[in-house]
Design a protein around this motif. Sequence first.
Motif, PDB file in Angstrom:
ATOM      1  N   ALA A 142       0.831  -1.197   0.000  1.00  0.00           N
ATOM      2  CA  ALA A 142       0.000   0.000   0.000  1.00  0.00           C
ATOM      3  C   ALA A 142       0.870   1.254   0.000  1.00  0.00           C
ATOM      4  O   ALA A 142       0.570   2.238  -0.683  1.00  0.00           O
ATOM      5  CB  ALA A 142      -0.925  -0.004   1.219  1.00  0.00           C
ATOM      6  N   GLY A 143       1.965   1.205   0.750  1.00  0.00           N
ATOM      7  CA  GLY A 143       2.883   2.339   0.780  1.00  0.00           C
ATOM      8  C   GLY A 143       3.489   2.600  -0.589  1.00  0.00           C
ATOM      9  O   GLY A 143       3.613   3.744  -1.023  1.00  0.00           O
ATOM     10  N   GLN A 144       3.847   1.514  -1.282  1.00  0.00           N
ATOM     11  CA  GLN A 144       4.422   1.643  -2.622  1.00  0.00           C
ATOM     12  C   GLN A 144       3.417   2.316  -3.569  1.00  0.00           C
ATOM     13  O   GLN A 144       3.756   3.263  -4.274  1.00  0.00           O
ATOM     14  CB  GLN A 144       4.810   0.252  -3.127  1.00  0.00           C
ATOM     15  CG  GLN A 144       5.197   0.168  -4.579  1.00  0.00           C
ATOM     16  CD  GLN A 144       6.444   0.973  -4.876  1.00  0.00           C
ATOM     17  OE1 GLN A 144       7.239   1.261  -4.009  1.00  0.00           O
ATOM     18  NE2 GLN A 144       6.588   1.381  -6.133  1.00  0.00           N
ATOM     19  N   SER A 145       2.166   1.835  -3.552  1.00  0.00           N
ATOM     20  CA  SER A 145       1.137   2.465  -4.386  1.00  0.00           C
ATOM     21  C   SER A 145       0.927   3.914  -3.971  1.00  0.00           C
ATOM     22  O   SER A 145       0.748   4.790  -4.818  1.00  0.00           O
ATOM     23  CB  SER A 145      -0.190   1.712  -4.247  1.00  0.00           C
ATOM     24  OG  SER A 145      -0.064   0.398  -4.698  1.00  0.00           O
ATOM     25  N   GLY A 146       0.956   4.131  -2.648  1.00  0.00           N
ATOM     26  CA  GLY A 146       0.748   5.477  -2.142  1.00  0.00           C
ATOM     27  C   GLY A 146       1.825   6.444  -2.608  1.00  0.00           C
ATOM     28  O   GLY A 146       1.529   7.592  -2.957  1.00  0.00           O
ATOM     29  N   VAL A 147       3.074   5.965  -2.630  1.00  0.00           N
ATOM     30  CA  VAL A 147       4.164   6.824  -3.091  1.00  0.00           C
ATOM     31  C   VAL A 147       3.979   7.167  -4.572  1.00  0.00           C
ATOM     32  O   VAL A 147       4.155   8.320  -4.980  1.00  0.00           O
ATOM     33  CB  VAL A 147       5.535   6.143  -2.846  1.00  0.00           C
ATOM     34  CG1 VAL A 147       6.641   6.879  -3.569  1.00  0.00           C
ATOM     35  CG2 VAL A 147       5.833   6.074  -1.367  1.00  0.00           C
ATOM     36  N   ILE A 148       3.600   6.162  -5.354  1.00  0.00           N
ATOM     37  CA  ILE A 148       3.362   6.436  -6.784  1.00  0.00           C
ATOM     38  C   ILE A 148       2.216   7.430  -6.938  1.00  0.00           C
ATOM     39  O   ILE A 148       2.282   8.355  -7.748  1.00  0.00           O
ATOM     40  CB  ILE A 148       3.048   5.132  -7.552  1.00  0.00           C
ATOM     41  CG1 ILE A 148       4.240   4.170  -7.490  1.00  0.00           C
ATOM     42  CG2 ILE A 148       2.719   5.440  -9.007  1.00  0.00           C
ATOM     43  CD1 ILE A 148       3.989   2.842  -8.171  1.00  0.00           C
ATOM     44  N   ALA A 149       1.174   7.262  -6.113  1.00  0.00           N
ATOM     45  CA  ALA A 149       0.031   8.171  -6.209  1.00  0.00           C
ATOM     46  C   ALA A 149       0.420   9.590  -5.817  1.00  0.00           C
ATOM     47  O   ALA A 149      -0.113  10.563  -6.339  1.00  0.00           O
ATOM     48  CB  ALA A 149      -1.106   7.665  -5.319  1.00  0.00           C
ATOM     49  N   ARG A 150       1.366   9.701  -4.868  1.00  0.00           N
ATOM     50  CA  ARG A 150       1.720  11.044  -4.398  1.00  0.00           C
ATOM     51  C   ARG A 150       2.732  11.732  -5.313  1.00  0.00           C
ATOM     52  O   ARG A 150       2.564  12.896  -5.656  1.00  0.00           O
ATOM     53  CB  ARG A 150       2.261  10.989  -2.953  1.00  0.00           C
ATOM     54  CG  ARG A 150       2.446  12.374  -2.328  1.00  0.00           C
ATOM     55  CD  ARG A 150       2.587  12.349  -0.829  1.00  0.00           C
ATOM     56  NE  ARG A 150       1.343  12.110  -0.111  1.00  0.00           N
ATOM     57  CZ  ARG A 150       0.413  13.047   0.122  1.00  0.00           C
ATOM     58  NH1 ARG A 150       0.583  14.273  -0.305  1.00  0.00           N
ATOM     59  NH2 ARG A 150      -0.686  12.751   0.768  1.00  0.00           N
ATOM     60  N   VAL A 151       3.781  11.005  -5.693  1.00  0.00           N
ATOM     61  CA  VAL A 151       4.837  11.668  -6.484  1.00  0.00           C
ATOM     62  C   VAL A 151       4.810  11.279  -7.960  1.00  0.00           C
ATOM     63  O   VAL A 151       5.481  11.899  -8.779  1.00  0.00           O
ATOM     64  CB  VAL A 151       6.249  11.387  -5.916  1.00  0.00           C
ATOM     65  CG1 VAL A 151       6.332  11.831  -4.473  1.00  0.00           C
ATOM     66  CG2 VAL A 151       6.620   9.925  -6.056  1.00  0.00           C
ATOM     67  N   GLY A 152       4.043  10.249  -8.289  1.00  0.00           N
ATOM     68  CA  GLY A 152       3.993   9.816  -9.685  1.00  0.00           C
ATOM     69  C   GLY A 152       5.240   9.058 -10.091  1.00  0.00           C
ATOM     70  O   GLY A 152       6.195   8.924  -9.323  1.00  0.00           O
ATOM     71  N   GLN A 153       5.217   8.505 -11.293  1.00  0.00           N
ATOM     72  CA  GLN A 153       6.376   7.796 -11.846  1.00  0.00           C
ATOM     73  C   GLN A 153       6.472   8.267 -13.299  1.00  0.00           C
ATOM     74  O   GLN A 153       6.029   7.594 -14.225  1.00  0.00           O
ATOM     75  CB  GLN A 153       6.128   6.285 -11.761  1.00  0.00           C
ATOM     76  CG  GLN A 153       7.361   5.445 -11.985  1.00  0.00           C
ATOM     77  CD  GLN A 153       8.078   5.086 -10.699  1.00  0.00           C
ATOM     78  OE1 GLN A 153       7.550   4.379  -9.860  1.00  0.00           O
ATOM     79  NE2 GLN A 153       9.295   5.587 -10.528  1.00  0.00           N
TER      80      GLN A 153
END
Lengths: 203, 203
Positions: B133-144
């Motif tokens: 969930a943290g990994q998805s959350g980081v992508i959601a916050r900063v994008g890739q």
Amino acid sequence: MSSYLGVGVSPGNVPVYHSTNVNVLDRRIKITELVLRCVILGLGVLAAVLVGTDSQVKEFFSFQKEAKFTDMKSLVFLVVANGLASGYSLIQGLRCIISMIRGRVLFSKPLAWAIFSGDQVMAYVTVATVVAAGQSGVIARVGQPELQWMKICNMYGKFCNQVGEGIASAFVASLSMVVLSCISAFSLFRLYGGNKTKNVLVG
Amino acid sequence: MSSYLGVGVSPGNVPVYHSTNVNVLDRRIKITELVLRCVILGLGVLAAVLVGTDSQVKEFFSFQKEAKFTDMKSLVFLVVANGLASGYSLIQGLRCIISMIRGRVLFSKPLAWAIFSGDQVMAYVTVATVVAAGQSGVIARVGQPELQWMKICNMYGKFCNQVGEGIASAFVASLSMVVLSCISAFSLFRLYGGNKTKNVLVG
């Protein structure tokens, strides 16, 4: 080698713990530990190399784009964690071999605590990185249409497959690390088995 | 209550293990265990509720779109895992209270193995889901940006913040679960402390 148990067992006592059994158990644990450490060393290096050397160049109309593992933060973590786990397993494996050659059983609490702590940390770190990479990998393969995150594996098929193999081998390495952390917990906490004195003194 | 250790300790023997010390240690472990199980129960429910009830409606020009936790598979896993962890902690907490009231120390190997296995599984499951969930959350916050995965938290700010709080509380719960798994490993493996007999019989 077996003298550490034979010290006080006079013939009149009921032998509650057979020293040969204990030795067989200790030997099996040591061998299992050594095998697992070698597995982690091999698979960790394999995973790091598979993911770290992976790249694929795709030509679009006017420009070309290269997919690298550094495009995805979680793959960088995976490579670093597996490199760490391999180096750690190498050191621990050497320690294992030395203690097997010398025929010593682990009785030092500080050393047992160090091994236990290291194994616990490495187990959770390898599990965490493989899960994070797996999560990114799933998004890359199937996409997340609700969030407009497109799957990219149809574009970079060869790249994705190689990453998948790397994650698979990192996954097996992390499972081995979990089993190892249980073994080192056993080796540590049985040193605290004071309550067993009851059985011995009754006899 | 303390008779389990006093059985064979005749005055002539050197008391290697002081029964009072062991009792104090056992009590402290039991209390720590109970506190941690309550923490996991509370934080697990909090995380599941925070993430599970989170939603935000955003109006675009002609249509409106709702962000829900089911849009992200890893958040669904997080809610399920934290629900499971809470239920599990409730049952284990009750067992803990009962054994404290009865003043019993855990000597049954099958029960200790069951608790150890359950705690290990829950520890790795909660860590894995919080990392995913943290990994998805980081992508959601900063994008890739390299993969054209856009950050979505600038659109759904309130939704993202609440998910972040949920992940934070799930993170603390999973850390508590890790500590608990060490405690139950201690409770199990000290039952296998056969090698200590040397010290006792020498006296």
